[in-house]
Scaffold this motif. Structure first.
Motif, PDB file in Angstrom:
ATOM      1  N   ILE A 280       0.954  -1.274   0.099  1.00  0.00           N
ATOM      2  CA  ILE A 280       0.090   0.070  -0.019  1.00  0.00           C
ATOM      3  C   ILE A 280       0.842   1.141   0.126  1.00  0.00           C
ATOM      4  O   ILE A 280       2.027   1.446   0.581  1.00  0.00           O
ATOM      5  N   LEU A 281       0.421   2.302  -0.442  1.00  0.00           N
ATOM      6  CA  LEU A 281       0.952   3.767  -0.479  1.00  0.00           C
ATOM      7  C   LEU A 281      -0.167   4.617   0.234  1.00  0.00           C
ATOM      8  O   LEU A 281      -1.144   4.637   0.035  1.00  0.00           O
TER       9      LEU A 281
ATOM     10  N   LEU B  45       4.554  -5.424   2.506  1.00  0.00           N
ATOM     11  CA  LEU B  45       4.960  -6.506   3.640  1.00  0.00           C
ATOM     12  C   LEU B  45       5.853  -7.854   3.199  1.00  0.00           C
ATOM     13  O   LEU B  45       6.091  -8.332   3.900  1.00  0.00           O
ATOM     14  N   SER B  46       6.274  -7.756   1.691  1.00  0.00           N
ATOM     15  CA  SER B  46       7.043  -8.617   1.451  1.00  0.00           C
ATOM     16  C   SER B  46       8.757  -8.296   1.939  1.00  0.00           C
ATOM     17  O   SER B  46       9.441  -9.143   1.825  1.00  0.00           O
ATOM     18  N   LEU B  47       8.563  -7.174   2.282  1.00  0.00           N
ATOM     19  CA  LEU B  47       9.976  -6.766   2.791  1.00  0.00           C
ATOM     20  C   LEU B  47      10.326  -6.868   4.010  1.00  0.00           C
ATOM     21  O   LEU B  47       9.383  -6.653   4.810  1.00  0.00           O
TER      22      LEU B  47
ATOM     23  N   PHE C 273       9.290  -4.331   7.069  1.00  0.00           N
ATOM     24  CA  PHE C 273       7.733  -4.414   7.390  1.00  0.00           C
ATOM     25  C   PHE C 273       7.342  -5.770   7.882  1.00  0.00           C
ATOM     26  O   PHE C 273       6.065  -6.121   8.105  1.00  0.00           O
ATOM     27  N   SER C 274       8.434  -6.628   8.507  1.00  0.00           N
ATOM     28  CA  SER C 274       7.855  -7.958   9.119  1.00  0.00           C
ATOM     29  C   SER C 274       7.109  -7.499  10.411  1.00  0.00           C
ATOM     30  O   SER C 274       6.224  -8.606  10.804  1.00  0.00           O
ATOM     31  N   SER C 275       7.558  -6.757  11.268  1.00  0.00           N
ATOM     32  CA  SER C 275       6.845  -6.598  12.289  1.00  0.00           C
ATOM     33  C   SER C 275       5.326  -6.051  12.164  1.00  0.00           C
ATOM     34  O   SER C 275       4.280  -6.631  12.818  1.00  0.00           O
TER      35      SER C 275
END
Length: 221
Positions: free
Chosen positions: A106-107, A130-132, A135-137
């Motif tokens: 999302i942006l 979320l694939s990065l 942004f796992s948290s």
């Protein structure tokens, strides 16, 4: 248009007064309908408004009313749940849900609406993928929120006095009522095939709560 390209374009529009960014006709539209700023942002990027599931080829645009410092004044609408109520009741795996499709890339674009509409402006955007790893948290928070909300919805259906779903909260995600009376004066109830009955007398939707904004701003620093 890919979301990454949109991010670059949007950030070139950041901190420019709406009065300098949009035409007089566009400004009249904003003044008449303050909820159209997201659509005007899409048009300013050269995009064509459509009813496709995602705003971009690979993700979603989310705008939100904020103050000049980027602090949120509202929650952020994500998607309605009437068509997926039984998936929620059955706890469909998070990564396979319509919700995940809407929030996995999302942006987020804060819109400062202090003062007159002519003085409003877009603030710098935040791209969440979320694939990065960074942004796992967030992915963990949203996954836990999703399953918690599924449990809450089932509990409401089976234990509340009216047998209906009610507001259900996680850390960032929330399900609450989103409905307006139609021309007939009625709301839009939600029917569950699993329970073989209505589980709400009006539509509900997923939202990001304000805490979501504070937390993603912290991650983006």
């Amino acid at each position: 248009m890919k979301l990454e390209e949109a991010c670059r374009r949007i950030n070139k529009l950041a901190d420019i007064r709406f009065g300098d960014l949009f035409s007089p006709d566009d400004m009249n539209t904003i003044i008449r309908n303050k909820g159209k700023t997201g659509q005007l942002l899409e048009l300013s990027l050269g995009m064509h408004l459509s009813n496709t599931n995602l705003d971009f080829d690979d993700g979603e645009l989310k705008t939100n009313k904020c103050d000049a410092s980027g602090n949120p004044k509202e929650t952020v609408f994500i998607t309605q749940i009437s068509g997926v109520i039984d998936e929620l009741i059955q706890e469909k795996p998070f990564e396979q849900t319509h919700l995940y499709e809407k929030i996995s890339n999302i942006l987020y674009v804060p819109v400062c609406k202090d003062g007159r509409p002519e003085d409003w402006k877009f603030l710098p955007s935040i791209h969440i993928d979320l694939s990065l790893p960074e942004f796992s948290s967030l992915r963990d928070i949203w996954r836990n929120d999703y399953y918690s909300i599924c449990e809450q919805l089932r509990f409401h259906i089976e234990n509340s006095s009216d047998g209906f779903i009610h507001t259900s909260n996680g850390t960032h995600l929330q399900v609450r009522s989103k409905d307006a009376r139609g021309a007939s004066g009625n709301y839009h109830p939600i029917y569950s095939q699993i329970y073989k009955r209505k589980v709400s007398n009006k539509n509900h939707a997923f939202y990001f709560q304000k805490q979501f904004v504070y937390d993603i701003r912290h991650i983006d620093r």
